[in-house]
Design a protein around this motif. Structure first.
Motif, PDB file in Angstrom:
ATOM      1  N   ASP A  15       0.829  -1.201   0.000  1.00 13.72           N
ATOM      2  CA  ASP A  15       0.000   0.000   0.000  1.00 13.72           C
ATOM      3  C   ASP A  15       0.869   1.259   0.000  1.00 13.72           C
ATOM      4  O   ASP A  15       0.618   2.191  -0.767  1.00 13.72           O
ATOM      5  N   ILE A  18       2.357   1.665  -3.528  1.00 14.65           N
ATOM      6  CA  ILE A  18       1.399   2.133  -4.533  1.00 14.65           C
ATOM      7  C   ILE A  18       1.030   3.596  -4.303  1.00 14.65           C
ATOM      8  O   ILE A  18       0.896   4.373  -5.251  1.00 14.65           O
ATOM      9  N   LYS A  19       0.889   4.009  -3.058  1.00 17.44           N
ATOM     10  CA  LYS A  19       0.445   5.372  -2.747  1.00 17.44           C
ATOM     11  C   LYS A  19       1.469   6.447  -3.082  1.00 17.44           C
ATOM     12  O   LYS A  19       1.138   7.624  -3.086  1.00 17.44           O
ATOM     13  N   GLY A  24      -2.029   5.632  -8.405  1.00 19.28           N
ATOM     14  CA  GLY A  24      -2.630   4.851  -7.326  1.00 19.28           C
ATOM     15  C   GLY A  24      -3.015   3.454  -7.797  1.00 19.28           C
ATOM     16  O   GLY A  24      -2.366   2.878  -8.670  1.00 19.28           O
ATOM     17  N   TYR A  25      -4.076   2.945  -7.206  1.00 19.95           N
ATOM     18  CA  TYR A  25      -4.547   1.601  -7.566  1.00 19.95           C
ATOM     19  C   TYR A  25      -5.324   1.657  -8.872  1.00 19.95           C
ATOM     20  O   TYR A  25      -6.146   2.540  -9.079  1.00 19.95           O
ATOM     21  N   SER A  27      -8.069  -0.061 -11.648  1.00 24.64           N
ATOM     22  CA  SER A  27      -9.400  -0.649 -11.466  1.00 24.64           C
ATOM     23  C   SER A  27      -9.271  -2.161 -11.249  1.00 24.64           C
ATOM     24  O   SER A  27      -8.292  -2.776 -11.687  1.00 24.64           O
ATOM     25  N   GLN A  31      -6.526  -4.857 -12.787  1.00 22.80           N
ATOM     26  CA  GLN A  31      -5.743  -5.710 -11.900  1.00 22.80           C
ATOM     27  C   GLN A  31      -5.951  -7.179 -12.222  1.00 22.80           C
ATOM     28  O   GLN A  31      -5.007  -7.972 -12.181  1.00 22.80           O
ATOM     29  N   ILE A  77      -1.853  -6.247  -4.192  1.00 26.77           N
ATOM     30  CA  ILE A  77      -2.395  -5.000  -4.737  1.00 26.77           C
ATOM     31  C   ILE A  77      -3.909  -5.097  -4.875  1.00 26.77           C
ATOM     32  O   ILE A  77      -4.651  -4.200  -4.453  1.00 26.77           O
ATOM     33  N   ASN A  80      -5.676  -5.065  -1.471  1.00 29.83           N
ATOM     34  CA  ASN A  80      -5.673  -3.722  -0.891  1.00 29.83           C
ATOM     35  C   ASN A  80      -6.718  -2.828  -1.540  1.00 29.83           C
ATOM     36  O   ASN A  80      -7.455  -2.115  -0.850  1.00 29.83           O
ATOM     37  N   SER A  81      -6.761  -2.841  -2.858  1.00 26.99           N
ATOM     38  CA  SER A  81      -7.675  -1.943  -3.558  1.00 26.99           C
ATOM     39  C   SER A  81      -9.131  -2.276  -3.282  1.00 26.99           C
ATOM     40  O   SER A  81      -9.998  -1.426  -3.396  1.00 26.99           O
ATOM     41  N   SER A  83     -10.075  -3.520  -0.302  1.00 27.30           N
ATOM     42  CA  SER A  83     -10.185  -3.520   1.170  1.00 27.30           C
ATOM     43  C   SER A  83     -10.402  -4.922   1.726  1.00 27.30           C
ATOM     44  O   SER A  83     -11.242  -5.148   2.595  1.00 27.30           O
TER      45      SER A  83
END
Length: 114
Positions: A15, A18-19, A24-25, A27, A31, A77, A80-81, A83
């Protein structure tokens, strides 16, 4: 230095990585495409090392380990995206497998289903 990390620590590290980028993340669909690509690369390496398809002489050397790492990274990834806590998911899945599949295969300890 080698270190051992929990899934939660790995997710936090990914995270933070990526940030740092404006994009960012991506879609979930993007992914999924990337995960599919990485799994395909893993399949190719498995086929080279354990199958009947040898590497071409001009192909870059890669390893199954490297490709599994790429699959793990993209999985982290994606989780995380969306949640998703992979530790919770892992624990639920192990509970399911230990109940559902406990006697599915011949066990080394000789136990059979009651």
């Amino acid at each position: 230095m080698d270190k051992s990390e929990s899934l939660q620590e790995m997710q936090a590290e990914v995270d933070a990585y990526i940030k740092q980028f404006k994009a960012g993340y991506f879609s979930p669909l993007s992914q999924m495409a990337r995960l599919t690509e990485e799994v395909g690369e893993l399949a190719r390496e498995i086929n080279h090392y354990y199958g009947e398809k040898p590497k071409k002489s001009d192909e870059q050397p890669k390893t199954v380990e490297e490709e599994l790492g790429d699959v793990l990274f993209v999985t982290l990834i994606m989780a995380n995206s969306l949640s998703i806590d992979l530790t919770e998911v892992f624990n639920r899945n192990m509970k399911k497998f230990n109940q559902r599949d406990n006697y599915r295969f011949e066990r080394k300890d000789g136990k059979t289903h009651d």
